[in-house]
Design a protein around this motif. Structure first.
Motif, mmCIF file in Angstrom:
data_model
loop_
_atom_site.group_PDB
_atom_site.id
_atom_site.type_symbol
_atom_site.label_atom_id
_atom_site.label_comp_id
_atom_site.label_asym_id
_atom_site.label_seq_id
_atom_site.Cartn_x
_atom_site.Cartn_y
_atom_site.Cartn_z
ATOM 1 N N ILE A 43 -8.882 4.552 6.721
ATOM 2 C CA ILE A 43 -7.600 3.459 6.885
ATOM 3 C C ILE A 43 -8.305 1.984 6.032
ATOM 4 O O ILE A 43 -7.137 1.517 5.048
ATOM 5 C CB ILE A 43 -6.975 3.205 8.233
ATOM 6 C CG1 ILE A 43 -7.255 4.535 9.279
ATOM 7 C CG2 ILE A 43 -6.306 1.683 7.948
ATOM 8 C CD1 ILE A 43 -6.836 3.839 10.037
ATOM 9 N N ASN A 44 -9.468 2.192 6.438
ATOM 10 C CA ASN A 44 -9.891 0.708 5.931
ATOM 11 C C ASN A 44 -9.768 0.587 3.701
ATOM 12 O O ASN A 44 -9.593 -0.074 3.251
ATOM 13 C CB ASN A 44 -11.576 -0.186 6.109
ATOM 14 C CG ASN A 44 -11.029 -0.107 7.365
ATOM 15 O OD1 ASN A 44 -10.320 -0.873 8.246
ATOM 16 N ND2 ASN A 44 -12.389 0.585 8.198
ATOM 17 N N LYS A 45 -10.456 2.139 4.050
ATOM 18 C CA LYS A 45 -10.113 2.336 1.720
ATOM 19 C C LYS A 45 -9.241 1.959 1.274
ATOM 20 O O LYS A 45 -9.089 1.012 1.085
ATOM 21 C CB LYS A 45 -10.930 3.184 2.180
ATOM 22 C CG LYS A 45 -10.819 3.765 0.082
ATOM 23 C CD LYS A 45 -11.629 4.992 0.221
ATOM 24 C CE LYS A 45 -11.947 5.815 -1.164
ATOM 25 N NZ LYS A 45 -11.764 7.245 -1.142
ATOM 26 N N TYR A 46 -8.492 2.760 2.142
ATOM 27 C CA TYR A 46 -7.214 2.541 1.193
ATOM 28 C C TYR A 46 -5.834 1.102 1.618
ATOM 29 O O TYR A 46 -5.031 0.967 0.171
ATOM 30 C CB TYR A 46 -6.096 3.738 1.811
ATOM 31 C CG TYR A 46 -6.478 5.072 0.912
ATOM 32 C CD1 TYR A 46 -6.705 5.018 -0.958
ATOM 33 C CD2 TYR A 46 -7.053 6.025 1.086
ATOM 34 C CE1 TYR A 46 -7.273 5.824 -1.238
ATOM 35 C CE2 TYR A 46 -7.691 7.341 0.843
ATOM 36 C CZ TYR A 46 -7.940 6.692 -0.447
ATOM 37 O OH TYR A 46 -8.618 7.882 -1.207
ATOM 38 N N ARG A 47 -6.159 -0.009 2.491
ATOM 39 C CA ARG A 47 -5.606 -1.064 2.619
ATOM 40 C C ARG A 47 -6.355 -1.878 2.634
ATOM 41 O O ARG A 47 -5.311 -2.856 1.060
ATOM 42 C CB ARG A 47 -5.434 -1.150 4.330
ATOM 43 C CG ARG A 47 -4.685 0.093 5.783
ATOM 44 C CD ARG A 47 -3.961 -0.709 6.833
ATOM 45 N NE ARG A 47 -3.737 0.023 7.681
ATOM 46 C CZ ARG A 47 -4.016 -0.242 8.901
ATOM 47 N NH1 ARG A 47 -4.367 -0.970 9.283
ATOM 48 N NH2 ARG A 47 -2.920 1.044 9.538
ATOM 49 N N ASP A 48 -7.518 -1.978 2.210
ATOM 50 C CA ASP A 48 -8.472 -2.470 1.186
ATOM 51 C C ASP A 48 -8.039 -2.259 -0.511
ATOM 52 O O ASP A 48 -8.136 -3.584 -1.046
ATOM 53 C CB ASP A 48 -9.701 -2.329 1.168
ATOM 54 C CG ASP A 48 -10.101 -2.945 2.841
ATOM 55 O OD1 ASP A 48 -9.327 -3.957 3.282
ATOM 56 O OD2 ASP A 48 -11.380 -3.263 2.989
ATOM 57 N N LYS A 49 -7.726 -1.326 -0.810
ATOM 58 C CA LYS A 49 -7.989 -1.293 -2.371
ATOM 59 C C LYS A 49 -6.095 -1.584 -2.218
ATOM 60 O O LYS A 49 -6.057 -2.133 -3.848
ATOM 61 C CB LYS A 49 -7.830 0.441 -3.082
ATOM 62 C CG LYS A 49 -8.481 1.142 -3.923
ATOM 63 C CD LYS A 49 -8.108 2.228 -4.411
ATOM 64 C CE LYS A 49 -7.641 3.021 -5.500
ATOM 65 N NZ LYS A 49 -8.687 4.398 -5.960
ATOM 66 N N LEU A 50 -5.130 -0.533 -1.875
ATOM 67 C CA LEU A 50 -3.527 -1.240 -2.050
ATOM 68 C C LEU A 50 -3.062 -2.014 -1.697
ATOM 69 O O LEU A 50 -2.182 -2.609 -2.759
ATOM 70 C CB LEU A 50 -3.183 0.385 -1.748
ATOM 71 C CG LEU A 50 -4.156 1.521 -1.778
ATOM 72 C CD1 LEU A 50 -2.817 2.881 -1.967
ATOM 73 C CD2 LEU A 50 -3.614 1.956 -4.234
#
Length: 260
Positions: free
Chosen positions: A240-247
């Motif tokens: 969750i954190n990876k893709y929310r931060d990235k996108l």
């Protein structure tokens, strides 16, 4: 706080309008779970099937099924989630309960009653959007027909996991598949839907299709479409954190006030 959440999805047939036999059936199934589990998810109206005969099977929050859920949640050290028919203040509710090992209960009354089946004539619709926190995960539970209404599930609370329990029939199962995936993608949250299988007392067929999706809409379970099964799904907070931060897609969501 836990970086991972382990979930048991119980895809099962149900015995028509028979809470005693359904509790026995589900008790046996839950007892087969031997690994450490955080959440156990049962279908909608797991004590009866999707019935409009509320007066014949309704219970109270002090009834036998709630007592059984508390006992099993404590025994398995897991939250147990599902909906059942509850009688309260001279009304009937299709009520989802999240029963924690401590005995604490979060309750959600189905907002969108299924008018096609006359559910709105029997059950009082809920008015509150509900979240609960468990092991550092913010979880948003909903019920069946709610799936068709994305505004009600809109992730303005930054929840991590969206859950649907259902009795979703075979003729419209393509909608179930598409909308579960869409809810995961648009809300950048894990989304899990648990549907029953088998025939009910009205001879409606339910084909399962329980599923779990990650924040990008990737299927992450191994649940067969129409079989009785308990499938274990592990969710990772890091995804969750990876893709929310990235996108940052949720940063661009519309702001509005929801009135009910």
């Amino acid at each position: 706080m836990s970086n991972a959440l382990t979930i048991a999805v119980v895809q099962t047939n149900l015995i028509w309008e028979n809470p005693i036999k359904n509790r026995r059936l589900l008790n046996n199934k839950i007892n087969t779970i031997t690994s450490s589990i955080d959440l156990i998810i049962l279908p909608e109206m797991f004590t009866s099937g999707f019935t409009m005969n509320a007066s014949s099977i309704a219970e109270t929050m002090d009834g036998e099924t709630i007592a059984w859920l508390k006992e099993k949640a404590k025994e398995k050290q897991a939250v147990i989630i599902g909906s059942l028919v509850i009688s309260e203040n001279d009304n009937y509710y299709n009520r989802l309960v999240c029963v924690e090992p401590s005995g604490e209960i979060t309750k959600y009354d189905k907002r969108h009653t299924f008018t096609l089946a006359g559910e709105h004539k029997v059950y009082t619709a809920g008015t509150e959007k509900v979240m609960f926190n468990y092991k550092g995960w913010k979880i948003h539970p909903l019920v069946c027909y709610d799936l068709r209404f994305p505004v009600w599930a809109r992730n303005v609370e930054n929840y991590d996991l969206l859950l649907y329990v259902a009795n979703w029939p075979k003729p419209r199962i393509n909608a179930w598949d598409a909308l579960l995936k869409a809810r995961a993608i648009e809300n950048m949250a894990y989304c899990i839907g648990v549907n029953r299988i088998g025939l009910d007392g009205n001879n409606y067929e339910y084909p399962g299709h329980s599923a779990a999706y990650d924040v990008l809409g990737n299927r992450i379970d191994s649940i067969p479409a129409d079989k009785e099964v308990i499938d274990i799904v592990v969710l990772e907070k890091g995804v969750i954190n990876k893709y929310r931060d990235k996108l940052n897609f949720l940063n661009d969501r519309d702001n509005f006030n929801l009135k009910v």
